[in-house]
Structures are given as C-alpha cells and as structure tokens.
Design a protein around this motif. Structure first.
Motif, PDB file in Angstrom:
ATOM      1  N   SER A   1      72.406  -0.920  93.671  1.00  0.00           N
ATOM      2  CA  SER A   1      73.677  -0.522  94.276  1.00  0.00           C
ATOM      3  C   SER A   1      73.916   0.930  93.872  1.00  0.00           C
TER       4      SER A   1
ATOM      5  N   GLY B   1      75.512  -0.238  86.987  1.00  0.00           N
ATOM      6  CA  GLY B   1      74.714  -0.934  88.002  1.00  0.00           C
ATOM      7  C   GLY B   1      75.380  -2.184  88.546  1.00  0.00           C
TER       8      GLY B   1
ATOM      9  N   ARG C   1      90.859  -1.392  97.171  1.00  0.00           N
ATOM     10  CA  ARG C   1      90.286  -1.443  98.524  1.00  0.00           C
ATOM     11  C   ARG C   1      91.251  -0.909  99.572  1.00  0.00           C
TER      12      ARG C   1
ATOM     13  N   GLY D   1      77.433 -12.042  89.635  1.00  0.00           N
ATOM     14  CA  GLY D   1      76.070 -12.582  89.623  1.00  0.00           C
ATOM     15  C   GLY D   1      75.161 -11.882  88.628  1.00  0.00           C
TER      16      GLY D   1
ATOM     17  N   MET E   1      69.118 -18.353  95.595  1.00  0.00           N
ATOM     18  CA  MET E   1      70.428 -18.425  96.241  1.00  0.00           C
ATOM     19  C   MET E   1      70.561 -19.711  97.067  1.00  0.00           C
TER      20      MET E   1
ATOM     21  N   THR F   1      69.307  -8.333  94.326  1.00  0.00           N
ATOM     22  CA  THR F   1      68.382  -8.811  93.300  1.00  0.00           C
ATOM     23  C   THR F   1      66.941  -8.463  93.681  1.00  0.00           C
TER      24      THR F   1
HETATM   25  C1  HEM Z   1      80.023  -7.434  92.906  1.00  0.00           C
HETATM   26  C2  HEM Z   1      75.787  -5.293  92.002  1.00  0.00           C
HETATM   27  C3  HEM Z   1      73.534  -9.586  92.119  1.00  0.00           C
HETATM   28  C4  HEM Z   1      77.697 -11.667  93.322  1.00  0.00           C
HETATM   29  C5  HEM Z   1      79.067  -6.500  92.630  1.00  0.00           C
HETATM   30  C6  HEM Z   1      79.321  -5.081  92.483  1.00  0.00           C
HETATM   31  C7  HEM Z   1      78.142  -4.483  92.232  1.00  0.00           C
HETATM   32  C8  HEM Z   1      77.129  -5.517  92.213  1.00  0.00           C
HETATM   33  C9  HEM Z   1      77.884  -3.003  92.011  1.00  0.00           C
HETATM   34  C10 HEM Z   1      80.677  -4.400  92.588  1.00  0.00           C
HETATM   35  C11 HEM Z   1      80.968  -4.000  94.011  1.00  0.00           C
HETATM   36  C12 HEM Z   1      82.200  -3.149  94.089  1.00  0.00           C
HETATM   37  O1  HEM Z   1      82.882  -2.961  93.099  1.00  0.00           O
HETATM   38  O2  HEM Z   1      82.498  -2.647  95.178  1.00  0.00           O
HETATM   39  C13 HEM Z   1      74.824  -6.279  91.968  1.00  0.00           C
HETATM   40  C14 HEM Z   1      73.438  -6.026  91.686  1.00  0.00           C
HETATM   41  C15 HEM Z   1      72.811  -7.242  91.695  1.00  0.00           C
HETATM   42  C16 HEM Z   1      73.802  -8.243  92.011  1.00  0.00           C
HETATM   43  C17 HEM Z   1      72.829  -4.663  91.417  1.00  0.00           C
HETATM   44  C18 HEM Z   1      71.370  -7.575  91.468  1.00  0.00           C
HETATM   45  C19 HEM Z   1      70.578  -6.822  90.783  1.00  0.00           C
HETATM   46  C20 HEM Z   1      74.461 -10.524  92.430  1.00  0.00           C
HETATM   47  C21 HEM Z   1      74.202 -11.933  92.568  1.00  0.00           C
HETATM   48  C22 HEM Z   1      75.376 -12.509  92.939  1.00  0.00           C
HETATM   49  C23 HEM Z   1      76.378 -11.471  93.003  1.00  0.00           C
HETATM   50  C24 HEM Z   1      72.847 -12.602  92.315  1.00  0.00           C
HETATM   51  C25 HEM Z   1      75.699 -13.940  93.234  1.00  0.00           C
HETATM   52  C26 HEM Z   1      74.945 -14.947  93.078  1.00  0.00           C
HETATM   53  C27 HEM Z   1      78.668 -10.704  93.306  1.00  0.00           C
HETATM   54  C28 HEM Z   1      80.047 -10.960  93.652  1.00  0.00           C
HETATM   55  C29 HEM Z   1      80.720  -9.727  93.540  1.00  0.00           C
HETATM   56  C30 HEM Z   1      79.729  -8.749  93.129  1.00  0.00           C
HETATM   57  C31 HEM Z   1      80.640 -12.300  94.049  1.00  0.00           C
HETATM   58  C32 HEM Z   1      82.188  -9.455  93.842  1.00  0.00           C
HETATM   59  C33 HEM Z   1      82.994  -9.402  92.559  1.00  0.00           C
HETATM   60  C34 HEM Z   1      84.429  -9.039  92.819  1.00  0.00           C
HETATM   61  O3  HEM Z   1      84.764  -8.421  93.841  1.00  0.00           O
HETATM   62  O4  HEM Z   1      85.256  -9.390  91.975  1.00  0.00           O
HETATM   63  N1  HEM Z   1      77.711  -6.746  92.454  1.00  0.00           N
HETATM   64  N2  HEM Z   1      75.007  -7.616  92.182  1.00  0.00           N
HETATM   65  N3  HEM Z   1      75.786 -10.280  92.697  1.00  0.00           N
HETATM   66  N4  HEM Z   1      78.510  -9.381  92.986  1.00  0.00           N
HETATM   67 FE1  HEM Z   1      76.783  -8.519  92.466  1.00  0.00          FE
END
Ligand code: HEM
Length: 415
Positions: free
Chosen positions: A294, A354, A67, A364, A153, A252
């Motif tokens: 995303s 994804g 970052r 998540g 959520m 989601t």
């Molecule tokens: C990180 C996609 C659902 C919590 C990410 C990242 C992506 C992503 C691409 C990485 C972002 C990056 O590297 O800059 C998605 C998609 C979802 C989804 C496509 C649904 C289809 C969720 C849900 C939650 C969640 C339901 C929580 C309940 C997180 C968290 C991170 C994250 C906490 C940060 C992880 C980190 O920085 O170590 N998500 N997400 N996501 N997502 Fe998801």
C-alpha cells in the motif's frame, strides 16, 4: 484542493505516472525534497502529498483527518453524493459509524482467529513451493502469492475456492478503483462500479446460504451476530465481507511478491535470511517499509487544521504517501538500503506505515504477516538457487495498491 499559499510550488510532473510504476522512489524523493506537504498537479487536479514520515504519521493519527464522505467532502471521489460511502464499508467511514462496524468485525475476526490459520497457511505454502521446486521455476504471483492469499481468504470467509476465477476479476477491478479518481480512466470507473455490484450480488447469495446452513467461517459468525444481537443489517454483512476480500487479497499477494523481489535483488540479504531464519518476522517488516504494497492512502481535513506548520481548510485532501515517508532519512537511517536486520534491532526501528496508523490501522495485519513469513520462509528453505528469470518486471497499473503483474523466478536444485 490545496490552499492558495502553497500552490506556487506545484511540482509539475505526474508523481504517479505509469511509466515510473516499476521504480517510483526517485520521484517520491523529489517530492519529499521539495516540501513535506508537496502540491502536485495532475492534469486539471491539484493535490497535496504528505512526503515525510512525520507528516504522514501526523495526518494518519490526527483526529481532524478522515474520509469526509458523510458531508460530501471527499475530493478523491468527486462523483460520490453526500452521505454515500463507496463500497459502503467502514474503511470509508469516520466515527461513530466506523467505530461501531469495526468493533463488530473485530469481534468475529480476532488476531487469535488469524493465528489459528497458521497450520492451513503452511499446508498451502508447502504444496505450492513443492510444485515450484519440481518445475524448476515459478511465477511468484500466479504460482505462490495469489493462490495462497485466495486460499486463505476463501477459508476465512467460507467462500468456495472454485468461485475464485469470478471473484478475482471483481476484486481486481475494485483494487484498481481504489486509486483516486483522477488517476483512473472513465473505463476504469465503469469497471469498478460493475465489479462492486457483481461482488455484492455474489456475497448476498452466500450470506443467504450461510443463514440457512451455518458453518465455522466468518460469514456465518457475522450472520450469527446479526441474528442474536440485531446490530448488523444484511447489507452491512455483505459490505463487510466485500471489504475483507478486497482488502486482503492483492495486498497480501503484493507483499509476498515485493518481498521475494527485494531479496532477489539483494542476494546478501537473501543469504543472511537463509542462514538466520529467525530474522523472518523482522525481514517482513523491512519488506513492508522498503517496498510497501500500500503505497499511499488518502485523507480529508474534516475541519480547518494545521500540520507541521502547514494549514489546511476543511475539505482539503491529502495523499499520505507512506512509501515516501519510509525513505525519509530523518526517520530511517540509510533509508534506501534494504536491510533484513533493521527491525531486529533493540530498541526496534521506528514503526513503518505499511499497515497505516490510527483509527484505520489494518485489521488483517496478523494474517498478512503469517502468510508472508510462511511463503517466503518456505521458498528460501526448500528451493535451491533462486534467480530472477528477467530483470524486466512488469507492474500492474495500480498506483496505491502497487505490485508486479508477474515475477518469473528460476530455481536450480534443492537446498
Ligand atoms: C486497512 C494494508 C492485508 C483487512 C488497511 C490499511 C492499510 C492496509 C494501509 C489502511 C487503509 C487506510 O487507512 O486508508 C494492508 C496490507 C496488507 C493487508 C499492506 C497485506 C500485506 C489485509 C488482510 C485483511 C485486511 C489480509 C483481511 C483479512 C483490512 C481492513 C481494513 C484494512 C478490514 C480497514 C480498517 C479500518 O478502516 O478500520 N490495510 N492490509 N488487510 N485492512 Fe489491510
């Protein structure tokens, strides 16, 4: 933002032009066919876009990429002071801060905790789909995808559903603001700041209430970790909850909506999935590949480095355009074809990006899969004939967290 050697081949069109939001894939293809790391001009800004699967995966997994906020290196948010992290959440951090906070949340939000939500998810989905069948149609966004992700959520965090109308507005302002600043208007940036402040205040009050009267929810578990182990601050708890809400709602909802849209545009795949519901987990992976919620994430070179023969200087920013990598024929045969059996094959197809890869892999993902499988599976099994009410699907302006503003579907008879 890009080094001089590549600037000559700059692609002159705006790759994320709002006009192409409904179908950005032909433009992504031009970028990919121009260069694996394609320089793009966007107004006054020049950025590099990773356009191939290999390039995207290498940047996501490379330890030289992160970052860069700690050293004030992040070019996608030029107004941020060194050491400041937008939203304060670990999504915007590099190790060691990222490692510490991600580990703490992972302890309170395990894959098993997500799995335990399955009966609740099914209950909500049954209710929403039954109402849609009775009505003979639905807006997939407002009638299924969004209320489902909000209910899940809210339950996970222990946020009252009655407060959804306020915090949904804040989340949408924040989600719009996840686009790099050069894609936003000054008004978008003002709204992002105000929404983050209001959501923070709201969650701060919730944390205070849960401290006095804990319940079986994530906020209470984080408060308990803080009390028992003294490893989290109050502000960090608020930022973690804001991150989970912001990361888990629109993403989601967009997966469910994009998935239904892909099926309605490929009736043979819809019928196949109806005949073979056991393909649903594989179909959800294909939805995440074919039309990912995303579309891209951003990374910054933390040191001088080389990827795929391309050199970058410390501080160079790259847009990791996973949605273009997913259509890369070198990684996926016949990549423009939507094929619900693609991930059912053994050995499985190459994994999609994804949910990203590497240190920031989505926490998540299990919860998102449970919701998408239940929502789309129940809609297919309970509704009769499903048709798009109009081919003209309107998209929200977001480039990174891309999805329709609404998706009107007609339902004829029960199946
Ligand atoms: C990180 C996609 C659902 C919590 C990410 C990242 C992506 C992503 C691409 C990485 C972002 C990056 O590297 O800059 C998605 C998609 C979802 C989804 C496509 C649904 C289809 C969720 C849900 C939650 C969640 C339901 C929580 C309940 C997180 C968290 C991170 C994250 C906490 C940060 C992880 C980190 O920085 O170590 N998500 N997400 N996501 N997502 Fe998801």
């Amino acid at each position: 933002m890009v080094n001089d050697a590549v600037v000559e081949n700059v692609v002159e069109f705006d790759a994320f032009d709002l006009e192409h939001r409904a179908n950005p894939y032909p433009r992504y293809r031009v970028l990919r066919e121009t260069a694996p790391f394609c320089p793009v001009r966007l107004g006054a800004a020049r950025v590099t876009v990773a356009t191939t699967y290999a390039g995207c995966a290498a940047v996501l997994q490379g330890s030289e990429w992160g970052r860069g906020y700690a050293d004030g290196l992040n070019p996608f948010r030029p107004g941020v002071a060194p050491g400041e992290v937008p939203g304060g959440s670990f999504l915007g951090m590099d190790p060691p801060d990222h490692t510490r906070l991600r580990a703490l949340v992972s302890r309170a939000f395990t894959p098993r905790a997500s799995l335990a939500e399955t009966p609740f998810v099914r209950l909500v989905v049954d209710r929403l789909v039954a109402a849609a069948v009775d009505d003979g149609g639905l807006d997939v966004v407002a009638g299924l995808a969004r209320p489902l992700s909000v209910a899940v959520m809210c339950r996970l965090l222990g946020v009252p559903v009655a407060d959804a109308p306020s915090f949904l507005g804040w989340i949408q302002g924040i989600a719009r603001g996840t686009d790099p600043d050069y894609l936003l208007s000054p008004a978008d940036i003002v709204v992002r700041t105000a929404c983050a402040r209001d959501l923070g205040r709201y969650l701060f009050e919730l944390v205070t209430v849960r401290r006095v009267a804990p319940r079986d929810d994530l906020v209470s578990r984080l408060v308990a970790i803080q009390r028992d182990q003294d490893v989290l601050t109050e502000v960090e708890i608020v930022e973690l909850c804001a991150l989970l809400l912001a990361a888990g709602l629109d993403t989601t909802a967009n997966l469910v909506t994009n998935g239904v849209l892909a099926l309605l545009r490929h009736p043979d795949q819809l019928e196949l999935l109806r005949e073979r519901p056991e393909l649903m987990p594989a179909a959800v992976d294909e939805m995440l590949r074919y039309d990912p919620p995303s579309q891209f994430v951003t990374r910054v070179a933390l040191a001088d480095t080389t990827v795929g023969g391309q050199s970058f200087r410390r501080g160079d920013g790259v847009v990791v355009l996973s949605a273009a990598g997913h259509r890369d024929p070198a990684a996926f045969p016949d990549p423009d074809r939507f094929d619900v059996t693609r991930y059912a094959a053994s050995p499985p197809a190459r994994r999609h990006l994804g949910f990203a890869l590497g240190l920031h892999y989505c926490l998540g993902a299990p919860l998102a899969r449970i919701q998408a499988e239940a929502a789309i599976g129940t809609l297919l099994s309970r509704a009769g004939e499903l048709r798009l009410a109009t081919e003209d699907v309107e998209y929200r302006p977001n480039a990174a967290l891309r999805g329709p503003a609404s998706l009107l579907v007609n339902i004829k008879g029960d199946s």
